[in-house]
Design a protein around this motif. Structure first.
Motif: not given
Length: 258
Positions: A155-179
């Protein structure tokens, strides 16, 4: 759903945002207009920056309208960059550790939205937080997990990319195990130099985010819901990340990455 407001610019007293406007954050804790949950009574918090690198932080579980300490602090404290939040829980307990904003080092973060089915994969999300950061995991919310994952993603070096990656990983977990809805996020975060805001959803219902210059032109407000009816509020486009300073606004596409 929650309500939040952030400010960057010439230092002002915190109550200029938190309690004085006709539709201030305290007013929204009683009756918000642009979210499904009108009352946001599951705690509140403020993170503000001054002369030190790390932000000050005040959070509690009382409803914002009923806490005299909040009114006293916001009446006295001045800051040129602060984040304030009133919480409506989407399932986790009402506790100080679950109240926004969350802080780590110089960073502060607050969120309105949800990660669908988080209770089904919370352990998997926690395992994405590296060991050297896991001690900062104090609560149980999806928001705090997302914040710490983003820090681990740079996040410190690349705020945009870091947040895109974090949101992408959480969204992928929701698609696999959530609703559904897998991801809805209206968030603000900062490390004390600039203010960032994200508006994104995996469906067509991205949480609202607005921005406006102050009347005297020396600052900028970024909010989940307008604080005044008469000011010129600009809606942040869905699928965007914004970087604000007192003088400049840069808006880019926000595309989650896995």
């Amino acid at each position: 759903m929650c309500r939040w407001a952030a400010y960057i610019g010439t230092p002002v007293h915190l109550d200029e945002v938190v309690s004085k406007p006709e539709q201030s954050l305290v007013a929204q804790s009683v009756h918000a207009f642009e979210c499904k949950t009108q009352t946001n009574a599951d705690g509140f918090g403020i993170a503000w920056y001054d002369s030190r690198e790390e932000p000050g932080l005040y959070r509690d579980t009382h409803p914002a309208w009923s806490d005299p300490n909040l009114r006293s602090i916001t009446h006295q404290v001045r800051s040129g960059l602060f984040l304030a939040h009133v919480r409506a829980s989407t399932g986790t307990a009402t506790s100080r550790n679950n109240c926004h904003p969350f802080t780590h080092g110089c960073w502060s973060f607050m969120h309105n939205g949800q990660v669908g089915g988080f209770e089904n994969f919370r352990r998997r999300a926690d395992m994405m937080i590296p060991d050297d950061l896991y001690g900062a995991r104090k609560g149980a919310t999806d928001s705090e997990a997302l914040f710490l994952i983003a820090i681990s993603e740079g996040l410190f070096e690349d705020p945009k990319g870091a947040m895109e990656r974090a949101v992408g990983k959480m969204e992928a977990l929701s698609r696999e195990f959530g609703h559904t809805p897998h991801m809805r996020i209206g968030a603000a975060f900062s490390c004390g130099q600039a203010l960032y805001a994200v508006r994104y959803a995996s469906d067509h219902l991205a949480p609202t985010v607005y921005s406006s210059r102050t009347a005297d032109g020396t600052g900028r407000l970024v909010v989940s819901e307008p604080l005044h009816k008469g000011e010129c509020w600009e809606a942040v486009p869905a699928g965007s990340i914004c970087r604000y300073t007192a003088d400049e606004a840069v808006i880019q596409d926000f595309v989650p990455q896995t």
